[in-house]
Write an enzyme that holds these catalytic residues in place. Structure first.
Site, PDB file in Angstrom:
ATOM      1  N   LYS A  67      29.433 -13.998 114.422  1.00 63.82           N
ATOM      2  CA  LYS A  67      30.706 -14.831 115.281  1.00 63.82           C
ATOM      3  C   LYS A  67      30.132 -16.336 114.725  1.00 63.82           C
ATOM      4  CE  LYS A  67      32.533 -12.217 118.709  1.00 63.82           C
ATOM      5  NZ  LYS A  67      32.848 -12.284 120.159  1.00 63.82           N
ATOM      6  N   LYS A 121      28.345 -18.204 115.997  1.00 63.35           N
ATOM      7  CA  LYS A 121      28.264 -18.793 117.171  1.00 63.35           C
ATOM      8  C   LYS A 121      26.671 -18.749 117.459  1.00 63.35           C
ATOM      9  CE  LYS A 121      32.844 -18.282 119.461  1.00 63.35           C
ATOM     10  NZ  LYS A 121      33.319 -17.447 120.472  1.00 63.35           N
TER      11      LYS A 121
HETATM   12  N1  C2G Z   1      34.632  -8.001 128.215  1.00 58.88           N
HETATM   13  C1  C2G Z   1      35.561  -7.851 129.034  1.00 58.88           C
HETATM   14  N2  C2G Z   1      36.218  -8.536 129.880  1.00 58.88           N
HETATM   15  C2  C2G Z   1      36.016 -10.001 129.564  1.00 58.88           C
HETATM   16  C3  C2G Z   1      35.102 -10.419 128.642  1.00 58.88           C
HETATM   17  C4  C2G Z   1      34.174  -9.315 127.916  1.00 58.88           C
HETATM   18  O1  C2G Z   1      35.963  -6.416 129.323  1.00 58.88           O
HETATM   19  N3  C2G Z   1      36.794 -10.783 130.314  1.00 58.88           N
HETATM   20  C5  C2G Z   1      34.009  -6.953 127.352  1.00 58.88           C
HETATM   21  C6  C2G Z   1      34.269  -6.847 126.070  1.00 58.88           C
HETATM   22  O2  C2G Z   1      35.494  -6.356 125.763  1.00 58.88           O
HETATM   23  C7  C2G Z   1      33.227  -6.135 125.578  1.00 58.88           C
HETATM   24  C8  C2G Z   1      31.878  -6.517 126.246  1.00 58.88           C
HETATM   25  O3  C2G Z   1      32.627  -7.033 127.507  1.00 58.88           O
HETATM   26  O4  C2G Z   1      33.490  -4.974 125.606  1.00 58.88           O
HETATM   27  C9  C2G Z   1      31.030  -7.561 125.646  1.00 58.88           C
HETATM   28  O5  C2G Z   1      31.973  -8.835 125.615  1.00 58.88           O
HETATM   29  P1  C2G Z   1      31.282 -10.015 124.353  1.00 58.88           P
HETATM   30  O6  C2G Z   1      29.767 -10.122 124.678  1.00 58.88           O
HETATM   31  O7  C2G Z   1      32.137 -10.727 124.177  1.00 58.88           O
HETATM   32  O8  C2G Z   1      31.197  -8.897 123.047  1.00 58.88           O
HETATM   33  P2  C2G Z   1      31.655  -9.156 121.514  1.00 58.88           P
HETATM   34  O9  C2G Z   1      31.119 -10.586 121.302  1.00 58.88           O
HETATM   35  O10 C2G Z   1      32.963  -8.968 121.345  1.00 58.88           O
HETATM   36  O11 C2G Z   1      30.496  -8.249 120.690  1.00 58.88           O
HETATM   37  O12 C2G Z   1      30.138  -4.338 117.712  1.00 58.88           O
HETATM   38  C10 C2G Z   1      30.616  -5.043 118.737  1.00 58.88           C
HETATM   39  C11 C2G Z   1      30.527  -6.400 119.124  1.00 58.88           C
HETATM   40  O13 C2G Z   1      28.870  -6.412 119.361  1.00 58.88           O
HETATM   41  C12 C2G Z   1      30.855  -6.909 120.387  1.00 58.88           C
END
Ligand code: C2G
Length: 131
Positions: free
Chosen positions: A45, A47
């Site tokens: 990302k 980030k």
């Molecule tokens: N999530 C959620 N509701 C939110 C924020 C996040 O349901 N308000 C869920 C995301 O959909 C994900 C999980 O929490 O299933 C983790 O979110 P992130 O840390 O943002 O995951 P991401 O950076 O999208 O990494 O290979 C897949 C990636 O590693 C996913």
């Protein structure tokens, strides 16, 4: 025993993450969470996490319905993880809808759960910077 896996960065762990993990665990008996390493997060990302991988891992291991936390080091490890951990179900938020359907070919159920609205790590950072 039904084994479930999910993947994420989980930085600044918040109730949206917890809601996802709780629903993921409810789909089986054993929940594995693969957390992006610091290196992969930078690559994935472009980030930088606020919390290090070790801190994010420690927080998730403290969540009572998380059974095991493993590192997510690249995009392509999911098939190997499914085999190594004998996974029955892959779960992730619906912001990823369709992206992991290929895992069905490995014989696992692929479930996209609705995200929790109004909360995200990015939103938390923005709100803190602009109170
Ligand atoms: N999530 C959620 N509701 C939110 C924020 C996040 O349901 N308000 C869920 C995301 O959909 C994900 C999980 O929490 O299933 C983790 O979110 P992130 O840390 O943002 O995951 P991401 O950076 O999208 O990494 O290979 C897949 C990636 O590693 C996913």
């Amino acid at each position: 025993m039904k084994r479930v896996i999910t993947y994420g960065t989980f930085d600044l762990l918040h109730y949206g993450h917890i809601n996802l993990l709780k629903r993921a665990k409810a789909l089986g008996d054993y929940l594995i969470v693969a957390v992006s390493t610091d290196e992969f997060t930078r690559l994935k990302k472009d980030k930088k996490c606020y919390f290090s991988y070790e801190q994010r891992k420690g927080l998730l291991e403290s969540v009572r319905f998380v059974d095991l936390v493993i590192p997510e080091e690249n995009w392509d490890q999911k098939i190997n993880d499914i085999k190594e951990y004998h996974i029955d179900t892959f779960v992730i938020g619906d912001d990823w809808k369709g992206k992991f359907d290929y895992l069905k070919d490995e014989g696992v159920e692929v479930i996209y759960l609705p995200r929790t609205p109004e909360i995200s790590t990015t939103q938390i950072k923005e709100d803190l910077n602009h109170p």
